[in-house]
Design a protein around this motif. Sequence first.
Motif, PDB file in Angstrom:
ATOM      1  N   GLU A 198       1.004  -1.148  -0.361  1.00  0.00           N
ATOM      2  CA  GLU A 198      -0.347   0.282   0.057  1.00  0.00           C
ATOM      3  C   GLU A 198       0.778   1.165   0.221  1.00  0.00           C
ATOM      4  OE1 GLU A 198      -0.640  -2.463   2.326  1.00  0.00           O
ATOM      5  OE2 GLU A 198      -2.391  -3.518   1.963  1.00  0.00           O
ATOM      6  N   SER A 231       1.863   2.124  -3.323  1.00  0.00           N
ATOM      7  CA  SER A 231       1.037   2.032  -4.649  1.00  0.00           C
ATOM      8  C   SER A 231       1.007   3.596  -4.096  1.00  0.00           C
ATOM      9  CB  SER A 231      -0.265   1.915  -3.884  1.00  0.00           C
ATOM     10  OG  SER A 231      -1.375   1.810  -4.767  1.00  0.00           O
ATOM     11  N   THR A 284      -3.199  -2.825  -8.566  1.00  0.00           N
ATOM     12  CA  THR A 284      -5.324  -2.945  -8.170  1.00  0.00           C
ATOM     13  C   THR A 284      -5.175  -1.510  -8.152  1.00  0.00           C
ATOM     14  OG1 THR A 284      -4.045  -4.196  -6.806  1.00  0.00           O
ATOM     15  CG2 THR A 284      -5.613  -4.621  -6.239  1.00  0.00           C
ATOM     16  N   HIS A 285      -4.657  -0.693  -7.250  1.00  0.00           N
ATOM     17  CA  HIS A 285      -5.317   0.726  -7.631  1.00  0.00           C
ATOM     18  C   HIS A 285      -5.558   1.576  -8.351  1.00  0.00           C
ATOM     19  CE1 HIS A 285      -4.067   0.358  -3.155  1.00  0.00           C
ATOM     20  NE2 HIS A 285      -5.220   0.346  -3.220  1.00  0.00           N
ATOM     21  N   ALA A 298     -13.980   0.783   4.588  1.00  0.00           N
ATOM     22  CA  ALA A 298     -12.174   0.340   3.007  1.00  0.00           C
ATOM     23  C   ALA A 298     -10.962   0.703   3.966  1.00  0.00           C
ATOM     24  CB  ALA A 298     -11.905   1.115   1.916  1.00  0.00           C
ATOM     25  N   ARG A 299      -9.956  -0.343   4.139  1.00  0.00           N
ATOM     26  CA  ARG A 299      -8.931   0.198   4.762  1.00  0.00           C
ATOM     27  C   ARG A 299      -8.382   1.236   4.867  1.00  0.00           C
ATOM     28  NH1 ARG A 299      -4.287  -4.788   3.583  1.00  0.00           N
ATOM     29  NH2 ARG A 299      -4.769  -3.424   1.364  1.00  0.00           N
ATOM     30  N   SER A 345      -5.228   2.797   4.440  1.00  0.00           N
ATOM     31  CA  SER A 345      -4.830   2.984   3.510  1.00  0.00           C
ATOM     32  C   SER A 345      -5.327   2.533   1.607  1.00  0.00           C
ATOM     33  CB  SER A 345      -3.371   1.770   2.935  1.00  0.00           C
ATOM     34  OG  SER A 345      -3.687   0.454   3.285  1.00  0.00           O
ATOM     35  N   ASP A 346      -5.976   2.379   1.521  1.00  0.00           N
ATOM     36  CA  ASP A 346      -6.299   1.524   0.182  1.00  0.00           C
ATOM     37  C   ASP A 346      -7.573   3.050   0.148  1.00  0.00           C
ATOM     38  OD1 ASP A 346      -5.693  -0.799   0.028  1.00  0.00           O
ATOM     39  OD2 ASP A 346      -7.666  -1.670   0.757  1.00  0.00           O
ATOM     40  N   ALA A 392      -4.987   5.823  -1.161  1.00  0.00           N
ATOM     41  CA  ALA A 392      -4.539   5.284  -2.453  1.00  0.00           C
ATOM     42  C   ALA A 392      -5.645   5.428  -3.427  1.00  0.00           C
ATOM     43  CB  ALA A 392      -3.556   4.227  -2.521  1.00  0.00           C
ATOM     44  N   LEU A 393      -6.657   5.522  -3.104  1.00  0.00           N
ATOM     45  CA  LEU A 393      -7.946   5.100  -4.161  1.00  0.00           C
ATOM     46  C   LEU A 393      -8.183   7.526  -4.114  1.00  0.00           C
ATOM     47  CD1 LEU A 393      -9.950   2.594  -3.853  1.00  0.00           C
ATOM     48  CD2 LEU A 393      -8.325   2.921  -5.997  1.00  0.00           C
TER      49      LEU A 393
END
Length: 184
Positions: free
Chosen positions: A15, A18, A34-35, A79-80, A82-83, A86-87
């Motif tokens: 993460e 990313s 992934t992101h 969501a987590r 970190s995700d 990133a998004l």
Amino acid sequence: MEGDRKLPIVIGAFEAQSIAIALEKEIKPPRPLTHDLFKNFADRFDIIVKQVIIHKLVDGVFYSSIICERDKIEEIIDARTSDAIALALRFNAPIFTYKTILDKAGIFLKFSSKDKDKAKDETDDSIVVDEILQEGETVEIESGASDGYTELSIEELHKELDQAVANEDYEKAAKLRDEISKRN
């Protein structure tokens, strides 16, 4: 937004990588991460990430929500953190939290006036990593750490940069990019 308080969040290496890639506009991985895939998917189906809210802190774990919109219908997705960050970076969406969370987990970073001057001299392209400090401590900002890249020619640096990106070694790629930028 312009305050001295930071919210330190511990995240995994993937993460962090990313997020770093999203911040580094010049580095593009050869295949979507992934992101990036999620961003492409959302773009294809007209889904917009409007904002991220870090809304809860329990036993050192932050909880976040992504506020999305499609066809003027808003959805809240757990969501987590970190995700979510990133998004948010990929969608240029703002990231919010509550004052109570900042009061609970926020830290103040203190810089000496000499360090502030050094930080101002840094280019906009560089990333300054903040260290967690005790109140009253100062931070030294190191500059000129070359990792041996100063001996390489511009052509060799570009070749190394291409190889680092192909090998998905984005930390090395960022250092190479910085060395190339210094010379231009």
